[in-house]
Design a protein around this motif. Sequence first.
Motif, PDB file in Angstrom:
ATOM      1  N   GLU A   1      15.565  17.627   3.998  1.00  0.00           N
ATOM      2  CA  GLU A   1      15.836  16.231   3.652  1.00  0.00           C
ATOM      3  C   GLU A   1      14.745  15.281   4.118  1.00  0.00           C
ATOM      4  O   GLU A   1      14.353  15.276   5.283  1.00  0.00           O
ATOM      5  CB  GLU A   1      17.164  15.776   4.255  1.00  0.00           C
ATOM      6  N   VAL A   2      14.282  14.453   3.185  1.00  0.00           N
ATOM      7  CA  VAL A   2      13.508  13.266   3.517  1.00  0.00           C
ATOM      8  C   VAL A   2      14.521  12.120   3.493  1.00  0.00           C
ATOM      9  O   VAL A   2      15.082  11.800   2.445  1.00  0.00           O
ATOM     10  CB  VAL A   2      12.363  13.020   2.518  1.00  0.00           C
ATOM     11  N   GLN A   3      14.748  11.517   4.637  1.00  0.00           N
ATOM     12  CA  GLN A   3      15.854  10.583   4.802  1.00  0.00           C
ATOM     13  C   GLN A   3      15.639   9.264   4.060  1.00  0.00           C
ATOM     14  O   GLN A   3      14.524   8.737   3.985  1.00  0.00           O
ATOM     15  CB  GLN A   3      16.053  10.300   6.295  1.00  0.00           C
ATOM     16  N   VAL A   4      16.736   8.751   3.509  1.00  0.00           N
ATOM     17  CA  VAL A   4      16.792   7.416   2.919  1.00  0.00           C
ATOM     18  C   VAL A   4      17.929   6.698   3.639  1.00  0.00           C
ATOM     19  O   VAL A   4      19.101   6.898   3.315  1.00  0.00           O
ATOM     20  CB  VAL A   4      17.054   7.481   1.395  1.00  0.00           C
ATOM     21  N   LEU A   5      17.602   5.898   4.653  1.00  0.00           N
ATOM     22  CA  LEU A   5      18.633   5.283   5.486  1.00  0.00           C
ATOM     23  C   LEU A   5      18.121   3.980   6.084  1.00  0.00           C
ATOM     24  O   LEU A   5      17.277   3.978   6.983  1.00  0.00           O
ATOM     25  CB  LEU A   5      19.068   6.249   6.599  1.00  0.00           C
ATOM     26  N   ASP A   6      18.640   2.883   5.610  1.00  0.00           N
ATOM     27  CA  ASP A   6      18.248   1.571   6.100  1.00  0.00           C
ATOM     28  C   ASP A   6      18.722   1.354   7.537  1.00  0.00           C
ATOM     29  O   ASP A   6      19.852   1.707   7.895  1.00  0.00           O
ATOM     30  CB  ASP A   6      18.862   0.481   5.202  1.00  0.00           C
ATOM     31  N   GLY A   7      17.850   0.795   8.365  1.00  0.00           N
ATOM     32  CA  GLY A   7      18.220   0.403   9.719  1.00  0.00           C
ATOM     33  C   GLY A   7      18.023   1.443  10.790  1.00  0.00           C
ATOM     34  O   GLY A   7      18.210   1.147  11.973  1.00  0.00           O
TER      35      GLY A   7
END
Length: 259
Positions: free
Chosen positions: A132-138
Amino acid sequence: MKNIMLSRNLIVAGVITLASCTLSQAQTGVGTKAPKGAEIYLDGSRKMLDEKWIYWEGPRFSAKPPIKWTVVKDPVDAGTVINCNDPASAGGLYGSADIVTKKEFRDFRAHVEFLITKPGGNSGVYLQNRYEVQVLDGDTTSHGMGAIINETASPYHAYKGVGKWNSYDILFRAARFKDGKIVEQPVVTLYFNGKKVHTNHAISQVWGGPNSGLDGGNDKGKGITDRPGGLKLQSEGHDVLYRNIWIKEENLKTANTDF
């Protein structure tokens, strides 16, 4: 005369180098078009979503085909895009309604554009339906935005923020095996919004358990197998939008993904 010729050669070399750098930069970032030999996998249309993607039916799968991800208007530019918020993933149930390309890959170059509509928006891009290449705001940790999850720090400085289009440009080389045993780890280089943030990173294992993707439940993620996998997008009950996804198959002879 020799000095004049040397100066001319240096000037020409400098121009060629500058042109090469400019070309390299033009090939990454938001709006990058598919190069020759690449195939477009997401153009914002329902037709392409249904033709080239399927639900990933892992242990937690609970969605019902056809894919319930929706076509919505692009909030920034003209056209339509895909919203990953699926009813089956409400409450953050990753693995319940993720989608994966029907085609599977070993080595490849990929381009993915995403937009997080609200603070805390969460999704993910999985290479070979494993890593996984993360997509997560904050989140600026090793579990945060742009991190190869649990493997690298988040390159949060490259993130444009909520309500703006962001891009990942990826060159990935699959693990290599001999006599059924892994002899070379998978390797990846990643550009985040045109900035190189990970270079030739060797991925140690699959993280997240059996609900995360292929081999996640095999020897606690360390039992990587010699089989290809599709590009997967994660649904976690958030309004995260995707567009302009293309993939080009590669055949990387050596463990070098730097580009």
